[in-house]
Write an enzyme that holds these catalytic residues in place. Structure first.
Site, PDB file in Angstrom:
ATOM      1  N   SER A   1     134.226 -24.180  26.835  1.00 46.17           N
ATOM      2  CA  SER A   1     135.747 -24.354  26.711  1.00 46.17           C
ATOM      3  C   SER A   1     136.112 -25.477  27.525  1.00 46.17           C
ATOM      4  O   SER A   1     135.506 -25.929  28.257  1.00 46.17           O
ATOM      5  CB  SER A   1     136.373 -23.249  27.099  1.00 46.17           C
ATOM      6  OG  SER A   1     137.634 -23.555  27.082  1.00 46.17           O
TER       7      SER A   1
ATOM      8  N   TYR B   1     139.192 -17.103  33.260  1.00 47.00           N
ATOM      9  CA  TYR B   1     138.140 -17.727  32.362  1.00 47.00           C
ATOM     10  C   TYR B   1     137.602 -19.093  32.686  1.00 47.00           C
ATOM     11  O   TYR B   1     136.704 -19.485  32.219  1.00 47.00           O
ATOM     12  CB  TYR B   1     139.334 -17.577  31.070  1.00 47.00           C
ATOM     13  CG  TYR B   1     138.367 -18.376  29.893  1.00 47.00           C
ATOM     14  CD1 TYR B   1     137.552 -17.210  29.043  1.00 47.00           C
ATOM     15  CD2 TYR B   1     138.616 -19.394  29.064  1.00 47.00           C
ATOM     16  CE1 TYR B   1     136.918 -17.789  27.959  1.00 47.00           C
ATOM     17  CE2 TYR B   1     138.158 -19.790  27.964  1.00 47.00           C
ATOM     18  CZ  TYR B   1     137.073 -18.920  27.447  1.00 47.00           C
ATOM     19  OH  TYR B   1     136.489 -19.420  26.246  1.00 47.00           O
TER      20      TYR B   1
END
Length: 245
Positions: free
Chosen positions: A145, A158
């Site tokens: 990501s 995250y």
């Protein structure tokens, strides 16, 4: 984009019950690969099996919570006993965790994100690497990501997990550079997934691309003729970053 012929290839897909994993598994099956589909939800895996068969593909369903690390070791043994090799591994499964200040993060939430997003992938690499080495062209692809490098407030768990995953994958890529295995990262950008809906609840999903759009590139990067190694592919811009010296 013409899909590669993956006939006779064996490919593991984690997080296969929805979103990117679901669409990648269907596309891999349609390209001829036998898909070993891993997810927690049995019902969703059974629906995936129907969808893969409808496209002429085949799958083996593995209901598995990736927090069960010992089960990951057993997975490698089971694959070896049945097929004697592994041709592709798509490390897609991930947890978003809680979007909250770092100071508010609960220890259990932190542990779950780190276990699924980082530790499980380390254990999968350890379990599956011997099988990828038995393939003529082993391929490993890991979902990352932009928050791994473009940090944003409240995404601490995250973002940290994806940064750690990238370091793990880069290290593994360097270690297998002299083998036929090719290891890469894939950044899909914003897609219409359940994780995205949870991360940005006010966003209009109609303005975001469906996760099926990335499936052809995932198939391409898991194909035996894909030669790039130690790269980070960003789907939105179609840019490639070389990660190894």
């Amino acid at each position: 984009m013409t899909s590669p012929d993956l006939s006779g290839r064996i490919v593991v897909v984690t997080g296969a019950s929805r979103g990117i994993g679901w669409n990648a598994a269907i596309a891999l099956g349609a390209a001829g690969a036998h898909v070993i589909a891993i997810a927690k939800t049995v019902g969703a895996l059974e629906e995936l099996d129907d969808a893969i068969q409808a496209k002429g593909g085949s799958a083996t369903l593995v209901p598995l919570d990736l927090r069960d690390l010992d089960a990951i070791d057993r997975l490698g043994l089971s694959i070896y006993e049945r097929w004697g090799k592994l041709d592709g591994f798509f490390g897609n499964a991930a947890l978003l965790g809680v979007i909250t200040p770092v100071t508010h993060l609960d220890q259990k939430d932190w542990n779950d994100v780190m276990t699924v997003n980082v530790t499980a992938n380390y254990r999968l690499i350890r379990s599956l690497d011997p099988l990828l080495r038995l393939s003529d062209a082993g391929r490993a692809l890991f979902m990352t990501s932009s928050v791994a490098t473009n940090l944003r407030p409240f995404w601490g768990a995250y973002a940290t997990s994806k940064a750690a995953l990238e370091a793990l994958v880069r290290t593994y890529a360097a270690e297998v550079a002299t083998t036929p295995i090719r290891v890469n990262l894939f950044d899909p950008g914003r897609l219409r997934t359940q994780m995205r809906a949870k991360a940005a609840p006010g966003e209009d999903p109609a303005t975001i691309q469906h996760p099926s759009v990335v499936a052809p590139d995932i198939v391409r990067m898991l194909a035996p003729d894909f030669a790039d190694h130690g790269t980070r592919f960003e789907f939105p811009t179609r840019s490639i970053t070389r990660l190894l010296d």
